[in-house]
Design a protein around this motif. Structure first.
Motif, PDB file in Angstrom:
ATOM      1  N   THR A 114       1.216  32.991  23.918  1.00 12.93           N
ATOM      2  CA  THR A 114       1.522  32.016  25.169  1.00 12.93           C
ATOM      3  C   THR A 114       2.291  30.663  24.630  1.00 12.93           C
ATOM      4  O   THR A 114       2.249  30.405  23.320  1.00 12.93           O
ATOM      5  CB  THR A 114       0.470  31.516  25.585  1.00 12.93           C
ATOM      6  OG1 THR A 114       0.405  30.982  26.704  1.00 12.93           O
ATOM      7  CG2 THR A 114      -0.763  30.833  24.959  1.00 12.93           C
ATOM      8  N   THR A 115       2.751  30.176  25.157  1.00 14.21           N
ATOM      9  CA  THR A 115       3.513  28.697  24.724  1.00 14.21           C
ATOM     10  C   THR A 115       2.640  27.410  25.245  1.00 14.21           C
ATOM     11  O   THR A 115       2.330  27.333  26.435  1.00 14.21           O
ATOM     12  CB  THR A 115       4.984  28.671  25.578  1.00 14.21           C
ATOM     13  OG1 THR A 115       5.657  29.864  24.972  1.00 14.21           O
ATOM     14  CG2 THR A 115       5.701  27.393  24.972  1.00 14.21           C
ATOM     15  N   ALA A 116       2.657  26.398  24.202  1.00 15.68           N
ATOM     16  CA  ALA A 116       2.001  25.466  24.696  1.00 15.68           C
ATOM     17  C   ALA A 116       3.185  24.243  24.328  1.00 15.68           C
ATOM     18  O   ALA A 116       3.786  24.146  23.356  1.00 15.68           O
ATOM     19  CB  ALA A 116       0.771  25.038  23.557  1.00 15.68           C
ATOM     20  N   GLU A 117       3.088  23.306  25.402  1.00 12.51           N
ATOM     21  CA  GLU A 117       3.910  22.251  25.051  1.00 12.51           C
ATOM     22  C   GLU A 117       3.109  21.001  24.976  1.00 12.51           C
ATOM     23  O   GLU A 117       2.276  20.673  25.586  1.00 12.51           O
ATOM     24  CB  GLU A 117       4.894  21.788  26.724  1.00 12.51           C
ATOM     25  CG  GLU A 117       5.780  22.845  27.407  1.00 12.51           C
ATOM     26  CD  GLU A 117       6.064  22.718  28.553  1.00 12.51           C
ATOM     27  OE1 GLU A 117       6.125  21.322  28.962  1.00 12.51           O
ATOM     28  OE2 GLU A 117       6.666  23.524  29.247  1.00 12.51           O
ATOM     29  N   VAL A 118       3.327  20.478  23.479  1.00 14.33           N
ATOM     30  CA  VAL A 118       2.753  19.622  23.032  1.00 14.33           C
ATOM     31  C   VAL A 118       3.550  18.025  22.918  1.00 14.33           C
ATOM     32  O   VAL A 118       4.758  18.127  22.399  1.00 14.33           O
ATOM     33  CB  VAL A 118       2.197  20.246  21.798  1.00 14.33           C
ATOM     34  CG1 VAL A 118       1.392  18.840  20.961  1.00 14.33           C
ATOM     35  CG2 VAL A 118       1.433  21.220  21.721  1.00 14.33           C
ATOM     36  N   LYS A 137      -5.379  28.400  19.398  1.00 11.94           N
ATOM     37  CA  LYS A 137      -5.381  29.950  19.373  1.00 11.94           C
ATOM     38  C   LYS A 137      -6.922  30.178  19.650  1.00 11.94           C
ATOM     39  O   LYS A 137      -7.287  31.216  20.434  1.00 11.94           O
ATOM     40  CB  LYS A 137      -4.984  30.832  18.058  1.00 11.94           C
ATOM     41  CG  LYS A 137      -5.115  32.229  18.062  1.00 11.94           C
ATOM     42  CD  LYS A 137      -4.577  32.911  16.757  1.00 11.94           C
ATOM     43  CE  LYS A 137      -4.970  34.368  16.782  1.00 11.94           C
ATOM     44  NZ  LYS A 137      -4.428  35.080  15.679  1.00 11.94           N
ATOM     45  N   SER A 138      -7.903  29.767  19.047  1.00 12.45           N
ATOM     46  CA  SER A 138      -9.340  29.872  18.984  1.00 12.45           C
ATOM     47  C   SER A 138      -9.615  29.532  20.631  1.00 12.45           C
ATOM     48  O   SER A 138     -10.661  30.194  21.203  1.00 12.45           O
ATOM     49  CB  SER A 138      -9.933  28.883  18.201  1.00 12.45           C
ATOM     50  OG  SER A 138     -10.123  27.594  18.463  1.00 12.45           O
ATOM     51  N   GLY A 139      -9.042  28.606  21.432  1.00 10.99           N
ATOM     52  CA  GLY A 139      -9.451  28.410  22.657  1.00 10.99           C
ATOM     53  C   GLY A 139      -8.794  29.210  23.576  1.00 10.99           C
ATOM     54  O   GLY A 139      -9.348  29.482  24.846  1.00 10.99           O
ATOM     55  N   VAL A 140      -7.425  29.613  23.476  1.00 11.52           N
ATOM     56  CA  VAL A 140      -6.819  30.366  24.085  1.00 11.52           C
ATOM     57  C   VAL A 140      -7.056  32.122  24.069  1.00 11.52           C
ATOM     58  O   VAL A 140      -7.198  32.897  25.142  1.00 11.52           O
ATOM     59  CB  VAL A 140      -5.302  30.041  24.455  1.00 11.52           C
ATOM     60  CG1 VAL A 140      -4.481  31.105  25.363  1.00 11.52           C
ATOM     61  CG2 VAL A 140      -5.319  28.816  24.589  1.00 11.52           C
ATOM     62  N   GLY A 141      -7.267  32.430  22.742  1.00 12.14           N
ATOM     63  CA  GLY A 141      -7.540  33.890  22.654  1.00 12.14           C
ATOM     64  C   GLY A 141      -6.522  34.789  22.062  1.00 12.14           C
ATOM     65  O   GLY A 141      -6.172  35.998  22.188  1.00 12.14           O
ATOM     66  N   ARG A 142      -5.317  33.916  22.111  1.00 10.74           N
ATOM     67  CA  ARG A 142      -3.825  34.573  21.977  1.00 10.74           C
ATOM     68  C   ARG A 142      -3.135  33.737  20.689  1.00 10.74           C
ATOM     69  O   ARG A 142      -3.479  32.523  20.893  1.00 10.74           O
ATOM     70  CB  ARG A 142      -3.098  34.622  23.180  1.00 10.74           C
ATOM     71  CG  ARG A 142      -3.486  35.323  24.301  1.00 10.74           C
ATOM     72  CD  ARG A 142      -2.766  35.171  25.772  1.00 10.74           C
ATOM     73  NE  ARG A 142      -1.411  35.821  25.451  1.00 10.74           N
ATOM     74  CZ  ARG A 142      -0.534  35.986  26.333  1.00 10.74           C
ATOM     75  NH1 ARG A 142      -0.796  35.622  27.646  1.00 10.74           N
ATOM     76  NH2 ARG A 142       0.656  36.647  26.188  1.00 10.74           N
ATOM     77  N   ASP A 143      -2.091  34.123  20.152  1.00 14.06           N
ATOM     78  CA  ASP A 143      -1.059  33.537  19.496  1.00 14.06           C
ATOM     79  C   ASP A 143      -0.711  32.417  20.452  1.00 14.06           C
ATOM     80  O   ASP A 143      -0.393  32.748  21.437  1.00 14.06           O
ATOM     81  CB  ASP A 143      -0.130  34.287  18.777  1.00 14.06           C
ATOM     82  CG  ASP A 143      -0.892  35.247  17.521  1.00 14.06           C
ATOM     83  OD1 ASP A 143      -1.842  34.622  16.984  1.00 14.06           O
ATOM     84  OD2 ASP A 143      -0.267  36.148  17.275  1.00 14.06           O
ATOM     85  N   VAL A 160      -1.405  18.315  25.926  1.00 10.13           N
ATOM     86  CA  VAL A 160      -0.880  19.948  25.569  1.00 10.13           C
ATOM     87  C   VAL A 160      -1.085  20.563  26.918  1.00 10.13           C
ATOM     88  O   VAL A 160      -2.099  20.341  27.808  1.00 10.13           O
ATOM     89  CB  VAL A 160      -2.272  20.475  24.732  1.00 10.13           C
ATOM     90  CG1 VAL A 160      -2.027  22.044  24.523  1.00 10.13           C
ATOM     91  CG2 VAL A 160      -2.193  19.689  23.490  1.00 10.13           C
ATOM     92  N   LYS A 161       0.255  21.324  27.193  1.00 11.26           N
ATOM     93  CA  LYS A 161       0.084  21.990  28.560  1.00 11.26           C
ATOM     94  C   LYS A 161       0.454  23.454  28.051  1.00 11.26           C
ATOM     95  O   LYS A 161       1.346  23.884  27.565  1.00 11.26           O
ATOM     96  CB  LYS A 161       1.361  21.516  29.390  1.00 11.26           C
ATOM     97  CG  LYS A 161       1.421  22.216  30.713  1.00 11.26           C
ATOM     98  CD  LYS A 161       2.536  21.555  31.292  1.00 11.26           C
ATOM     99  CE  LYS A 161       2.914  22.337  32.911  1.00 11.26           C
ATOM    100  NZ  LYS A 161       3.800  22.380  33.579  1.00 11.26           N
ATOM    101  N   ILE A 162      -0.613  24.078  28.585  1.00 10.28           N
ATOM    102  CA  ILE A 162      -0.505  25.705  28.429  1.00 10.28           C
ATOM    103  C   ILE A 162      -0.484  26.391  29.844  1.00 10.28           C
ATOM    104  O   ILE A 162      -1.553  26.057  30.449  1.00 10.28           O
ATOM    105  CB  ILE A 162      -1.527  26.165  27.701  1.00 10.28           C
ATOM    106  CG1 ILE A 162      -1.635  25.555  26.130  1.00 10.28           C
ATOM    107  CG2 ILE A 162      -1.746  27.845  27.462  1.00 10.28           C
ATOM    108  CD1 ILE A 162      -2.883  25.889  25.111  1.00 10.28           C
ATOM    109  N   GLY A 163       0.532  26.604  30.181  1.00 11.89           N
ATOM    110  CA  GLY A 163       0.563  27.295  31.724  1.00 11.89           C
ATOM    111  C   GLY A 163       0.436  26.054  32.580  1.00 11.89           C
ATOM    112  O   GLY A 163       1.064  25.387  32.735  1.00 11.89           O
ATOM    113  N   SER A 164      -0.481  26.502  33.689  1.00 14.45           N
ATOM    114  CA  SER A 164      -0.878  25.238  34.411  1.00 14.45           C
ATOM    115  C   SER A 164      -2.131  24.410  34.028  1.00 14.45           C
ATOM    116  O   SER A 164      -2.288  23.386  34.500  1.00 14.45           O
ATOM    117  CB  SER A 164      -1.128  25.948  35.798  1.00 14.45           C
ATOM    118  OG  SER A 164      -2.242  26.703  35.742  1.00 14.45           O
ATOM    119  N   GLN A 165      -2.613  24.598  32.770  1.00 12.73           N
ATOM    120  CA  GLN A 165      -3.625  23.971  32.325  1.00 12.73           C
ATOM    121  C   GLN A 165      -3.206  22.638  31.602  1.00 12.73           C
ATOM    122  O   GLN A 165      -2.119  22.876  30.628  1.00 12.73           O
ATOM    123  CB  GLN A 165      -4.493  24.879  31.509  1.00 12.73           C
ATOM    124  CG  GLN A 165      -5.594  24.005  30.794  1.00 12.73           C
ATOM    125  CD  GLN A 165      -6.523  24.904  30.284  1.00 12.73           C
ATOM    126  OE1 GLN A 165      -6.108  25.747  29.702  1.00 12.73           O
ATOM    127  NE2 GLN A 165      -7.818  24.502  29.784  1.00 12.73           N
TER     128      GLN A 165
END
Length: 184
Positions: A114-118, A137-143, A160-165
């Protein structure tokens, strides 16, 4: 055909999907990704290049010739150079930022990450980026692929933006929250 959460619905998404499929089929995902990152950086740093992509006054032939020259000077791979030429011919260069974002998302999904905008106030070094990726990764469960942005206006901390979070631990937000609480 891969839809990847509605990417295909937008104009930029359709171009990104076409580029992704060409790059995947020719096993050039990494080289195209690096070339697009170079284009993105060039857009952020060069007002002239940005004006070329957005100006309606630049004709198709002039835009195509200029994009070809820029592609060669930036040492982009041939697939990306040809793709930029197609965007210029179709008068779609204004969408290049959205195409790059959609392409990055498609590649991340393809790789199972998954992509995180930091957003940070100061640039992070490689060790900090690696630690942040491990923590996410530990919070999302994916690379997690990290897309970094620097914005001194946040003063410190991270957004930090991951998807809609969205996780906003910036000092600016904390100060604004404190100011609101003090107003009552």
């Amino acid at each position: 055909m891969e839809n990847s959460g509605g990417i295909q619905a937008s104009l930029a998404g359709r171009y990104a999907l076409a580029l992704f499929e060409l790059a995947r089929d020719s096993k050039q995902l990494d080289s195209v990704g690096k070339s697009l990152a170079t284009v993105k950086e060039a857009l952020e740093q060069s007002e002239d290049f940005q004006a070329l992509t957005t100006s309606p006054l630049v004709g198709r032939d002039a835009a195509a010739a200029t994009v070809k020259a820029v592609g060669e000077s930036l040492k982009l791979d041939s697939l990306t150079r040809n793709f930029l030429g197609v965007l210029a011919e179709n008068r779609r260069l204004a969408h290049i930022g959205s195409v790059i974002r959609a392409f990055t998302l498609l590649v991340s999904n393809h790789k199972g990450e998954t992509t995180a905008e930091v957003t940070t106030a100061h640039p992070l070094d490689a060790a900090q980026v690696k630690a942040l990726a491990a923590q996410l990764k530990s919070g999302v469960g994916r690379d997690v692929a990290i897309e970094l942005k620097v914005d001194p206006e946040i003063l410190g901390g991270l957004k930090v933006k991951i998807g809609s979070q969205m996780i906003d631990s910036s000092i600016r937000t904390r100060l604004n929250t404190l100011a609101q609480a003090m107003k009552g």
